[in-house]
Design a protein around this motif. Structure first.
Motif, short mmCIF file in Angstrom:
data_model
loop_
_atom_site.label_atom_id
_atom_site.label_comp_id
_atom_site.label_asym_id
_atom_site.label_seq_id
_atom_site.Cartn_x
_atom_site.Cartn_y
_atom_site.Cartn_z
N THR A 312 -24.92 -53.01 -36.82
CA THR A 312 -25.97 -52.56 -37.74
C THR A 312 -25.72 -51.12 -38.18
O THR A 312 -25.97 -50.76 -39.33
N SER A 356 -32.25 -53.14 -37.67
CA SER A 356 -31.93 -53.94 -36.49
C SER A 356 -32.04 -55.43 -36.81
O SER A 356 -33.05 -55.86 -37.36
N SER A 358 -32.23 -57.82 -34.53
CA SER A 358 -33.21 -58.39 -33.61
C SER A 358 -34.58 -57.73 -33.74
O SER A 358 -35.60 -58.34 -33.43
N LEU A 492 -14.62 -53.67 -34.32
CA LEU A 492 -15.66 -54.04 -33.35
C LEU A 492 -15.66 -55.54 -33.11
O LEU A 492 -15.74 -56.02 -31.96
N GLU A 496 -15.15 -57.18 -29.47
CA GLU A 496 -16.26 -57.92 -28.86
C GLU A 496 -15.87 -59.31 -28.40
O GLU A 496 -16.27 -59.75 -27.34
#
Ligand code: AGP
Length: 616
Positions: A312, A356, A358, A492, A496
């Motif tokens: 994000t 965000s 979430s 990333l 991940e």
């Protein structure tokens, strides 16, 4: 992090606890456990690994009882072991407790408890609370429900840090206590009973109404009644429940092997949804009813701060240059995890957007609250619009990307970038962006879903390229301007889900140090579309090739120069510069995905991660 489900049911608690925990696995999945009151004692089962393992254990050895608590863990204090899995017990073994959060003074409390003769079986901060509550309850003259509430109040009064807890005691039977500070906790009411949950969605199928507990609340539930006390001891009015929206549709993986792959392929549709009904062609602008701001109020803003974490944050970085280019208003991006410790200068004319997926990321919630405290207008950009950030911000933009289940964010990233582009358009059009340019931006954004669909047709080609590089032990990702955040995001994604070290840099930074890493075993992925800095990127690619570094380039269709210079090319449709970040990230998502699959990694649930990071 961690997820909590509690239940005082009309029927057996076990199925609710297990199903609810499965829905909370995005909060952590290294171990899980339940504690159920069987009418006399509390029985517990714990397993290391996914909730499905706990379910299998309970299948072989069920617990009968209508009152219980359960937990799925993301380890903070103490290794991933069965002993450290929740629930935790006091010395009597009659009090069980689950916890989401971090107790900052656990060491001092633990030392005191040990001195007073308590025995610890885990390395967790949580077990401290179980002993502390049990100690006060055990010496109470009458061991009833009131005494248990009083013991919880006393223990939490000593606790520093964050917590969402659920507990039950064999001596108080059909009775649950929940409390929160910093970590979310919800009480739900339905025909099948009363529930506790870390989020609404996990229990939305079973409840009609919920109460969002406030920091400092202690809720007591007995299956029929519900009351709220305050840790501080002040009087608390029992809050009125609010109705629950229908839960988001939970679809399966369909024809895909992983949710991540499915979510990558959903992007044409999720981008369409993000834009649907949000363009005003007459005004050549974008509109967001959720922002709840008039144009006069928007014109007051003289600076924008975008804050978020991880992927994000990368979307925020991409949005920074887009908004500045369209609206000529200064934008700064802040890691939400640093925000409250940095003393960011804010004022009533600096709008802070807490971003965000979430809406539950602890650091981003803290950044939002800090901004409020400093008097800045606070807005949210969330996918989950019934989240804490969506509720606590003054207005905002919903991403409408649907549930994202893969831990690695993909479709929500592109929706975030598009939402920020639309915000740039809106802010530009009330300043000095001409109508014709506004229309060009609208037409460009509207063409994106189709362009993304074309890029997705390269899926198989990208999987073959990824197969060539699976033995790489390090990847470099390079991009300039708005493509630099895309390089960060590509790196990333690779880290991940494939666990291969990867780093993203602005291409020109290469010669300032990173070039030391270039060799014939370290592939560099260059974002090199035919834009204003194309020639500059070509020079950087030459520098890598001169040192025998393999180069994979993401470029523009028909670019033969790039094709002849690089080892592999992924060529995308030519687009205006402001659309390039959204298009360029798609091949990087697919590249990381196919690399991880080829390496046999658990793509949807990578090790050590959780979908939602609810601890600081
Ligand atoms: C993305 O792939 C990661 N799982 C992670 O970086 C994530 O973007 C970050 O934790 C922020 O989450 P949020 O958008 O839900 O706040």
């Amino acid at each position: 992090m961690c997820g909590i489900i509690g239940c005082i049911g009309e029927a057996a608690a076990q199925p609710f606890l297990i199903e609810g925990l499965g829905r909370l696995e995005y909060r952590g999945y290294d171990s899980a456990g339940v504690a159920i009151w069987n009418g006399k004692d509390i029985e517990t089962r714990k397993t290391v690994g996914r909730v499905s393992r706990l379910a299998a254990t309970l299948n072989d050895s069920p617990i009968d009882g209508d009152t219980g608590i359960s937990h799925t863990r993301w380890a903070t204090h103490g290794a991933v072991t069965e002993q450290n899995a929740h629930p935790h017990f006091d010395d009597s073994g009659r009090l069980a407790l689950v916890h989401n959060g971090v107790l900052e003074n656990h060491k001092a409390l633990r030392d005191g408890l040990i001195e007073r003769g308590h025995n610890f079986v885990s390395q967790t901060d949580t077990e401290v609370l179980a002993h502390l509550i049990g100690e006060t309850f055990d010496i109470s003259p009458v061991q009833n429900r009131e005494a248990l509430v009083a013991a919880v109040k006393s223990a939490l009064g000593q606790a520093l840090g964050t917590y969402g807890i659920g507990l039950l005691h064999a001596d108080t039977g059909r009775f649950l206590i929940a409390a929160r500070k910093g970590s979310p906790l919800i009480v739900g009411f339905g025909d099948g009973g009363q529930f506790l949950s870390s989020d609404v969605d996990a229990i939305a199928d079973w409840v009609n109404e919920v109460v969002y507990l406030e920091d400092g609340d202690i809720a007591a539930l007995d299956g029929d009644h519900f009351e709220v006390h305050r840790v501080s001891g002040e009087e608390a009015a029992t809050p009125a429940p609010v109705r629950v929206e229908a839960p988001p549709v939970r679809e399966g993986k369909g024809r895909y092997a992983h949710f991540m792959h499915k979510e990558i392929h959903e992007q044409p549709e999720t981008l369409r949804e993000a834009m649907k009904g949000r363009f005003d062609r007459e005004g050549a602008t974008a509109t967001f009813s959720g922002l709840q701001r008039t144009n006069e109020e928007l014109r007051e803003w003289h600076r924008i701060v975008l804050t978020g974490c991880g992927t994000t944050y990368h979307a925020a970085l991409a949005g920074e240059s887009l908004i500045e280019a369209m609206a000529r208003i200064p934008v700064e991006c802040e890691y939400a995890s640093e925000f409250r410790y940095r003393n960011v200068p804010l004022d009533s004319r600096t709008a802070v957007f807490a971003m965000s997926q979430s809406g539950e990321t602890a650091d981003t919630i803290a950044a939002l609250r800090e901004s409020k405290r400093k008097g800045a207008p606070t807005l949210g950009i969330c996918n989950n619009v019934i989240s804490t950030i969506a509720r606590e911000s003054e207005g905002g933009i919903g991403l409408r990307a649907g549930l994202e289940i893969g831990v690695a964010a993909t479709k929500t990233f592109t929706s975030q970038v598009v939402a920020l582009s639309m915000l740039g358009l809106l802010l530009g059009r009330i300043r000095d962006l001409p109508h014709a340019e506004g229309m060009d931006i609208i037409r460009g954004l509207e063409s994106l879903p189709e362009l993304v669909a074309r890029v997705l047709e390269l899926d198989e080609e990208i999987s073959h390229i990824a197969a060539k590089y699976v033995s790489a032990r390090n990847f470099l990702f390079m991009g300039r301007q708005a493509n630099f955040p895309i390089a960060l995001e590509g790196a990333l994604k690779m880290k991940e889900i494939s666990y291969i070290p990867a780093s993203g840099y602005p291409s020109a930074e290469l010669k300032h140090g990173v070039i030391a890493l270039v060799n014939d075993e370290t592939p560099s992925i260059f974002l090199a579309p035919q834009d204003g800095v194309y020639e500059k990127n070509l020079s950087n690619i030459e520098e890598v090739k001169a040192r025998k570094g393999p180069v994979i380039a993401v470029g523009t269709e028909g670019d033969e120069t790039l094709a002849s210079l690089c080892d592999d090319v992924i060529l995308l449709p030519q687009v205006p510069d402001f659309l390039a970040p959204v298009l360029n990230v798609i091949p990087l998502q697919l590249f990381a995905y196919h690399t991880a699959v080829a390496l046999g990694c658990d793509v949807d649930k990578p090790k050590n991660l959780a979908k939602s990071v609810t601890v600081e």
